[in-house]
Design a protein around this motif. Structure first.
Motif, short mmCIF file in Angstrom:
data_model
loop_
_atom_site.label_atom_id
_atom_site.label_comp_id
_atom_site.label_asym_id
_atom_site.label_seq_id
_atom_site.Cartn_x
_atom_site.Cartn_y
_atom_site.Cartn_z
N SER A 50 2.38 -3.77 -5.52
CA SER A 50 2.33 -3.17 -6.85
C SER A 50 1.28 -3.85 -7.72
O SER A 50 0.70 -4.87 -7.33
N THR A 113 0.10 0.43 -5.09
CA THR A 113 0.34 1.30 -6.24
C THR A 113 0.03 0.56 -7.53
O THR A 113 -0.08 -0.67 -7.54
N HIS A 118 -0.71 4.95 -13.26
CA HIS A 118 0.03 6.22 -13.23
C HIS A 118 0.37 6.66 -14.64
O HIS A 118 0.21 7.84 -15.00
N ASN A 166 -1.84 5.90 -6.60
CA ASN A 166 -1.51 6.18 -5.19
C ASN A 166 -0.15 6.86 -5.03
O ASN A 166 0.55 6.67 -4.04
N THR A 167 0.21 7.66 -6.03
CA THR A 167 1.53 8.30 -6.00
C THR A 167 1.65 9.33 -4.87
O THR A 167 2.73 9.56 -4.34
N LEU A 170 2.76 7.48 -1.85
CA LEU A 170 4.15 7.04 -2.01
C LEU A 170 5.11 8.20 -1.83
O LEU A 170 6.15 8.08 -1.17
#
Length: 223
Positions: A50, A113, A118, A166-167, A170
């Motif tokens: 993360s 991520t 985001h 990078n959702t 995921l």
């Protein structure tokens, strides 16, 4: 929280381990991971780095392009993960083959991520509402990678923020886990039925042997 996490591990089929990229696989992470043993029946492990945006500005990761920097970061994290998990297997042999999948897949890229990126992407049209942390991240991105975060090109900004978030990757992993959910449940049912059947067979065999022994005692007894 650690105790509760460890207690819940025995009831989990899939475990997501989220570790900050700046302190990737810290001693605290390894302490918890060392308790994830093969005996607990963990079917799959997913390791996520993360806060990856914090690693974009170091002298060893700074690249002419955002994609180049991200590639450098993920490769470095991958090598660190492989070496760390190999050492963990040696120091905690009870984990068995639990981490083998991560070690083998680690030669590619660690799943990463950035929750902050985001948020910036989702609320890009509400910049007046950004908090100090979000503004700080955006300023760093603009200063170090101005060609990739040009306010005049909203589409480009969204694309690169989503790249760091990078959702999509995921969500893909989560979807794979959901697909595997039914298979895992059916597998556990099958294993339970097999175990119960084996226990019943063992009980029947024990009763039969007990009966034979009593028959022998009666037949050989002195009336």
């Amino acid at each position: 929280r650690e105790e509760r996490t460890c207690e819940l591990l025995k009831d989990c089929d899939v475990v997501f381990i989220v570790s900050p990229a700046g302190q990737f696989l810290s001693e605290q992470d390894l302490d918890v991971m060392g308790r994830i043993t093969q005996k607990e029946g963990i079917q799959e492990l997913v390791l996520i780095a993360s806060q990856v945006d914090n690693q974009l500005y170091g002298s060893d990761t700074q690249q002419p392009t955002l994609h180049g920097a991200l590639e450098q970061i993920t490769q470095t994290l991958s090598m660190h993960m492989i070496n760390t998990l190999k050492r963990l297997k040696v120091s905690n042999p009870e984990v068995g083959t639990t981490f083998d999948g991560l070690i083998q897949q680690g030669t590619g890229k660690v799943l990463y991520t950035s929750g902050m990126c985001h948020n910036l992407s989702v609320r890009f049209d509400q910049q007046d509402g950004w908090d100090s942390g979000e503004r700080h991240v955006w300023q760093n991105l603009q200063r170090h990678y101005p060609d990739f975060f040009d306010l005049a090109n909203t589409k480009l900004c969204h694309a690169n923020l989503d790249l760091l978030a990078n959702t999509t990757a995921l969500k893909s992993v989560l979807e794979q886990v959901r697909i595997e959910k039914d298979r895992i449940i059916e597998q556990r049912k099958t294993e339970l039925i097999r175990a119960k059947y084996s226990a019943l067979e063992a009980l029947s065999a024990d009763l039969l042997e007990f009966t034979k022994q009593k028959q022998h005692q009666i037949k050989s007894a002195n009336i």
